[in-house]
Design a protein around this motif. Structure first.
Motif, PDB file in Angstrom:
ATOM      1  N   ARG A 126       0.829  -1.205   0.000  1.00 36.52           N
ATOM      2  CA  ARG A 126       0.000   0.000   0.000  1.00 36.52           C
ATOM      3  C   ARG A 126       0.868   1.261   0.000  1.00 36.52           C
ATOM      4  NH1 ARG A 126      -3.616   1.700   4.413  1.00 36.52           N
ATOM      5  NH2 ARG A 126      -3.051  -0.172   5.524  1.00 36.52           N
ATOM      6  N   LEU A 127       1.988   1.232   0.730  1.00 37.00           N
ATOM      7  CA  LEU A 127       2.842   2.410   0.798  1.00 37.00           C
ATOM      8  C   LEU A 127       3.948   2.371  -0.255  1.00 37.00           C
ATOM      9  CD1 LEU A 127       3.288   3.040   4.624  1.00 37.00           C
ATOM     10  CD2 LEU A 127       1.503   3.804   3.092  1.00 37.00           C
ATOM     11  N   ASP A 128       3.887   1.369  -1.114  1.00 35.60           N
ATOM     12  CA  ASP A 128       4.874   1.243  -2.181  1.00 35.60           C
ATOM     13  C   ASP A 128       6.296   1.104  -1.620  1.00 35.60           C
ATOM     14  OD1 ASP A 128       5.723   1.040  -4.732  1.00 35.60           O
ATOM     15  OD2 ASP A 128       5.737   3.196  -5.144  1.00 35.60           O
ATOM     16  N   LEU A 147       9.354   6.527   6.680  1.00 35.93           N
ATOM     17  CA  LEU A 147       8.272   5.836   5.975  1.00 35.93           C
ATOM     18  C   LEU A 147       8.015   4.462   6.594  1.00 35.93           C
ATOM     19  CD1 LEU A 147       9.179   6.801   2.292  1.00 35.93           C
ATOM     20  CD2 LEU A 147       7.309   7.711   3.684  1.00 35.93           C
ATOM     21  N   ALA A 151       4.657   2.891   8.251  1.00 37.23           N
ATOM     22  CA  ALA A 151       4.115   1.587   7.853  1.00 37.23           C
ATOM     23  C   ALA A 151       3.904   0.712   9.088  1.00 37.23           C
ATOM     24  CB  ALA A 151       5.067   0.902   6.877  1.00 37.23           C
ATOM     25  N   ARG A 177       6.090  12.719  -0.712  1.00 40.82           N
ATOM     26  CA  ARG A 177       5.575  11.358  -0.648  1.00 40.82           C
ATOM     27  C   ARG A 177       4.768  11.159   0.640  1.00 40.82           C
ATOM     28  NH1 ARG A 177       9.475   6.161  -1.440  1.00 40.82           N
ATOM     29  NH2 ARG A 177       7.861   4.537  -1.492  1.00 40.82           N
ATOM     30  N   ILE A 181       0.778  10.252   1.090  1.00 39.65           N
ATOM     31  CA  ILE A 181       0.306   9.112   1.884  1.00 39.65           C
ATOM     32  C   ILE A 181      -0.690   9.574   2.933  1.00 39.65           C
ATOM     33  CG2 ILE A 181       1.007   7.380   3.603  1.00 39.65           C
ATOM     34  CD1 ILE A 181       3.685   7.171   2.092  1.00 39.65           C
TER      35      ILE A 181
END
Lengths: 228, 260
Positions: A126-128, A147, A151, A177, A181
């Motif tokens: 989902r968060l790549d 990040l 997550a 980014r 998100i």
């Protein structure tokens, strides 16, 4: 009342220190992205710690998810339902690999190892961040760590997100980014940040911590409107 | 962060111990040497009455250093917990006249005597150490050891430990808090053991990385393996009086042991 988190008349001082919070009132409604601004040391992070019960106020009431919260037992439930992203990602990442760190929260919620691993893959997707899965946590760059901590918290499927200075040490790309998100998430969130532009981009409401209290402020207003 | 800056933290050299006591005025080097001499003499004594006198003297030192009595005795009891097994086993392992038997194993009077000797010696030495050496500031202790020709590497180890033990403690607390914030509650299961293992492992990795950063920063300021240590240690007449008094006392103990 449908508010997710409500604080009323919160007072707090660190041991042998001056009072930090002097009667904070605050509420968070579903879908809201509440930004808290204020000077260094104004007590913004302290407030987040109080919401999840890592610090206890000397006075005041905390209501979270429809119930008053007083004891450690009450706050355990709050911590499982409100995801806290710490100011320093290094405080949060302690497992050897990214996958294990993300699985830590779901395991605490009583998920089995397989379920936790499925959640890990889903969140990373989902968060790549799929390529991060087996990386060593302490070798990630500052932005990557940020990040991954996000997550790790999202893996617990929190109803509310608490973010403490999420843009600290992020470059322009990572900041963009992160913004993307955050805007895509359905959760209500409280963001502590002194990054004006970021606050303006993300928030639906902004308040400022000043003299130990929260003061409502129009987010585009730059004049210092401090009524202690 | 303001609470950290404004709370008036104790200086690194402040042990929080009483000032202006009998012991406080004596040079740290004298104290270290006296404590070592006291320990050697106590270990060489066997007579219970003489050993008890030594223990009483250590008590007197503790009182004259104005150490908090309850806390100091609690620390002493912690040390005792390390030797309690030895003391409990000795009556059963030393052969001699049986006192009583437990599950067919005889406990001997001679063993009990040895156990009493060890307990008296250990407690007297630890009390004297806490009174004489434990009441010094850690940094001063480092300076004094340097003057006493202790290898520099050991002193640097001591100094760095003093400086960074607090940093590590804080790092541990922050990680524990973050674990708690993600709903961690320790219990008796694999998940807990694994997580605590990761916590310890991560602290070690970070400590090594931190030490490399610190070394780098020190090198940038011209560090070549030696640290300047400035001290203001000086012998005075009080040291002579104190050292003489202790020597006479220790000689008396040895004499009493010889007579008996």
């Amino acid at each position: 009342m449908s508010e997710l988190i409500a604080l009323s008349d919160i007072h707090f001082a660190y041991p042998s220190g001056p009072p930090v919070l002097k009667g904070v009132d605050m509420c968070l409604m579903p879908g809201e992205r509440l930004c808290i601004g204020g000077h260094n040391g104004a007590g913004k992070s302290t407030l987040l710690h109080i919401i999840v019960g890592l610090l206890r106020p000397s006075r005041g009431r905390i209501t979270a998810f429809g119930a008053p919260r007083r004891e450690e037992k009450d706050f355990h439930e709050v911590r499982c339902r409100a995801g806290f992203v710490f100011q320093d990602p290094d405080d949060q990442l302690f497992c050897p690999t990214v996958a294990e760190d993300i699985a830590f929260g779901p395991l605490n919620l009583g998920k089995s190892r397989d379920e936790a691993m499925a959640i890990v893959d889903e969140v990373l997707e989902r968060l790549d961040l799929v390529s991060f899965r087996d990386r060593i946590t302490h070798k990630l760059s500052g932005g990557e760590k940020r990040l991954v901590t996000l997550a790790a918290v999202l893996a617990m499927e929190p109803e509310v997100l608490l973010l403490d200075e999420p843009t600290n040490a992020l470059d322009v790309d990572n900041k963009a980014r992160l913004k993307e998100i955050l805007l895509s998430l359905p959760q209500a969130m409280i963001l502590v940040s002194h990054d004006h532009r970021f606050r303006g981009d993300v928030s639906t409401r902004t308040v400022v911590m000043s003299h130990g209290r929260l003061v409502e402020r129009d987010m585009h207003c730059t004049a210092t409107d401090e009524t202690g | 962060m303001s609470h950290v800056l404004s709370a008036g933290r104790r200086a690194l050299t402040d042990t929080g111990e009483a000032r202006g006591t009998l012991i406080d005025g004596i040079d740290v080097r004298t104290r270290i040497v006296v404590a070592v001499a006291f320990a050697i003499v106590m270990v060489s004594l066997q007579d219970l009455a003489v050993l008890t006198t030594g223990l009483l003297a250590a008590f007197f030192l503790m009182l004259s250093a104005r150490l908090p009595v309850a806390r100091t005795l609690k620390r002493m009891a912690m040390m005792d917990s390390f030797i309690i097994f030895l003391i409990a086993m000795l009556p059963f392992t030393v052969p001699g006249d049986a006192m009583f038997t437990v599950f067919g194993f005889p406990a001997s009077w001679q063993g009990l005597r040895q156990a009493a000797e060890i307990a008296l010696t250990a407690n007297a030495v630890i009390l004297a150490l806490m009174a004489l050496v434990g009441s010094t500031e850690p940094v001063t202790l480092g300076h004094a050891l340097r003057r006493l020709m202790v290898p520099e590497k050991l002193i640097y180890l001591l100094m760095f430990t003093v400086r960074y033990v607090d940093v590590l403690q804080q790092e541990y607390q922050r990680l524990r808090m973050a674990m708690k914030a993600r709903g961690f509650r320790p219990s008796n299961n694999r998940h807990t053991y694994r997580s605590v293992g990761y916590l310890v492992g991560m602290m070690l990795v970070r400590a090594i990385e931190r030490s490399e950063r610190i070394l780098g920063a020190m090198k940038c300021r011209g560090f070549t393996g030696r640290m300047p240590l400035f001290d203001t240690l000086a012998f005075t007449y009080r040291d002579a009086v104190f050292a003489t008094g202790v020597t006479v006392f220790l000689a008396c103990l040895i004499g009493a042991q010889a007579i008996r």
